[in-house]
Motif scaffolding. Structure first.
Motif, PDB file in Angstrom:
ATOM      1  N   ASN A  74       0.731  -1.210  -0.395  1.00 53.59           N
ATOM      2  CA  ASN A  74       0.209  -0.021   0.188  1.00 53.59           C
ATOM      3  C   ASN A  74       0.646   1.138  -0.037  1.00 53.59           C
ATOM      4  OD1 ASN A  74       1.057   1.068   2.606  1.00 53.59           O
ATOM      5  ND2 ASN A  74      -0.864  -0.471   3.408  1.00 53.59           N
ATOM      6  N   THR A  75       0.063   2.903   0.506  1.00 43.82           N
ATOM      7  CA  THR A  75       1.005   3.342  -0.450  1.00 43.82           C
ATOM      8  C   THR A  75       1.997   3.851   0.962  1.00 43.82           C
ATOM      9  OG1 THR A  75      -0.910   4.755  -1.775  1.00 43.82           O
ATOM     10  CG2 THR A  75       0.973   6.346  -0.496  1.00 43.82           C
ATOM     11  N   ALA A  76       1.776   3.731   2.087  1.00 42.69           N
ATOM     12  CA  ALA A  76       2.644   4.186   3.237  1.00 42.69           C
ATOM     13  C   ALA A  76       3.460   3.111   3.230  1.00 42.69           C
ATOM     14  CB  ALA A  76       1.646   3.533   4.979  1.00 42.69           C
ATOM     15  N   GLU A  77       3.306   1.002   2.653  1.00 39.08           N
ATOM     16  CA  GLU A  77       4.235   0.929   2.707  1.00 39.08           C
ATOM     17  C   GLU A  77       5.584   0.990   1.984  1.00 39.08           C
ATOM     18  OE1 GLU A  77       1.756  -3.274   4.606  1.00 39.08           O
ATOM     19  OE2 GLU A  77       1.902  -2.990   2.402  1.00 39.08           O
ATOM     20  N   MET A  78       5.143   1.682   0.581  1.00 35.80           N
ATOM     21  CA  MET A  78       6.342   1.963  -0.473  1.00 35.80           C
ATOM     22  C   MET A  78       6.996   2.922   0.189  1.00 35.80           C
ATOM     23  SD  MET A  78       5.721  -0.071  -3.631  1.00 35.80           S
ATOM     24  CE  MET A  78       5.700   1.326  -4.880  1.00 35.80           C
ATOM     25  N   ILE A  79       6.481   3.625   0.945  1.00 34.49           N
ATOM     26  CA  ILE A  79       7.653   4.389   0.970  1.00 34.49           C
ATOM     27  C   ILE A  79       8.935   3.778   1.497  1.00 34.49           C
ATOM     28  CG2 ILE A  79       8.887   6.145   2.870  1.00 34.49           C
ATOM     29  CD1 ILE A  79       5.432   7.110   3.388  1.00 34.49           C
ATOM     30  N   ARG A  80       9.991   3.325   0.836  1.00 32.83           N
ATOM     31  CA  ARG A  80      11.375   3.308   0.986  1.00 32.83           C
ATOM     32  C   ARG A  80      12.669   3.597   0.061  1.00 32.83           C
ATOM     33  NH1 ARG A  80      10.001  -2.289  -0.457  1.00 32.83           N
ATOM     34  NH2 ARG A  80       7.979  -1.651   0.296  1.00 32.83           N
ATOM     35  N   THR A  81      13.487   3.384   0.125  1.00 33.44           N
ATOM     36  CA  THR A  81      14.636   3.412  -0.654  1.00 33.44           C
ATOM     37  C   THR A  81      14.696   2.052  -1.788  1.00 33.44           C
ATOM     38  OG1 THR A  81      15.727   4.437   0.785  1.00 33.44           O
ATOM     39  CG2 THR A  81      16.903   3.532  -0.826  1.00 33.44           C
ATOM     40  N   ILE A  82      14.406   2.424  -3.240  1.00 36.54           N
ATOM     41  CA  ILE A  82      14.643   1.843  -4.080  1.00 36.54           C
ATOM     42  C   ILE A  82      16.129   1.590  -4.576  1.00 36.54           C
ATOM     43  CG2 ILE A  82      13.272   0.945  -6.594  1.00 36.54           C
ATOM     44  CD1 ILE A  82      10.708   2.846  -5.393  1.00 36.54           C
ATOM     45  N   LYS A  83      16.577   0.583  -4.644  1.00 40.67           N
ATOM     46  CA  LYS A  83      17.576   0.066  -5.278  1.00 40.67           C
ATOM     47  C   LYS A  83      17.893   0.269  -6.966  1.00 40.67           C
ATOM     48  CE  LYS A  83      19.341  -2.755  -1.558  1.00 40.67           C
ATOM     49  NZ  LYS A  83      19.889  -2.007  -0.675  1.00 40.67           N
ATOM     50  N   VAL A  84      19.258   1.093  -7.519  1.00 36.30           N
ATOM     51  CA  VAL A  84      19.227   0.433  -8.483  1.00 36.30           C
ATOM     52  C   VAL A  84      18.671  -0.402  -9.395  1.00 36.30           C
ATOM     53  CG1 VAL A  84      21.107   0.580 -10.416  1.00 36.30           C
ATOM     54  CG2 VAL A  84      21.054   2.545  -8.396  1.00 36.30           C
ATOM     55  N   GLY A  85      17.699  -0.538 -10.190  1.00 38.17           N
ATOM     56  CA  GLY A  85      17.329  -1.741 -11.049  1.00 38.17           C
ATOM     57  C   GLY A  85      16.284  -2.504  -9.889  1.00 38.17           C
ATOM     58  N   GLU A  86      15.751  -2.067  -9.150  1.00 35.46           N
ATOM     59  CA  GLU A  86      14.723  -2.229  -8.511  1.00 35.46           C
ATOM     60  C   GLU A  86      13.664  -2.045  -8.994  1.00 35.46           C
ATOM     61  OE1 GLU A  86      14.066  -3.028  -4.146  1.00 35.46           O
ATOM     62  OE2 GLU A  86      14.883  -1.685  -4.028  1.00 35.46           O
TER      63      GLU A  86
END
Length: 174
Positions: A74-86
């Motif tokens: 969900n939108t709250a769980e999507m708050i994250r650091t996304i690694k290159v290519g992820e």
């Protein structure tokens, strides 16, 4: 209502690098990025805006319907650091959307860190200290058309794009 989406960090982060003589050059870097999404659904007929709502009880049913083998956030769980290519899959959800809506747009913030300042002409005169400035955030606008009626709300009735308008565009929300 809900919308499934996928975000991927292609690793093309732009950064300005100071050059000799005080000038700057833009360089592309391979860099992890912080993703903080925000979704707004806006009815074109009425102008009513529906912010994305986290509805935990809906997530299991959405995952079962869309792809039982994939993890959706969900939108709250999507708050994250996304690694290159992820790549990460998410779901934006809205409650109590007017069933009579035929044309609507979904605004997606958080895909870029670009912004633009807007100065109020009435509040700002050359030579004055800066005042009346508003910050606009670069936002993806997705247009949708639902030619059905309020009695048969079904996803087969929702189409990307609105007749006479682009399917999507980048806008600045102030």
């Amino acid at each position: 209502w809900y919308m499934v989406y996928n975000v991927t960090n292609p690793g093309k982060t732009m950064q300005r690098v100071q050059q000799p003589g005080g000038t700057y050059k833009i360089e592309a870097l391979q860099k992890d990025v912080r993703f903080v999404p925000e979704f707004l659904l806006r009815a074109q007929e009425s102008g009513k805006v529906y912010p994305d709502r986290v509805i935990p009880v809906a997530m299991a049913a959405i995952q079962l319907r869309e792809d039982p083998g994939r993890r959706f956030y969900n939108t709250a769980e999507m708050i994250r650091t996304i690694k290159v290519g992820e790549s990460v899959w998410g779901v934006a959800t809205w409650e109590n959307v007017d069933p009579q809506i035929d044309r609507f747009s979904v605004y997606v913030k958080g895909l870029t860190n670009a912004y633009r300042w807007r100065d109020s002409q009435a509040a700002y005169k050359p030579g004055d200290p800066v005042s009346g400035r508003r910050l606009g955030v670069k936002t993806l606008k997705l247009n949708f058309w639902r030619p059905g009626d309020e009695y048969f709300e079904h996803e087969d009735e929702i189409r990307l794009g609105i007749p006479g308008q682009p399917d999507y565009q980048w806008v600045y929300l102030f």
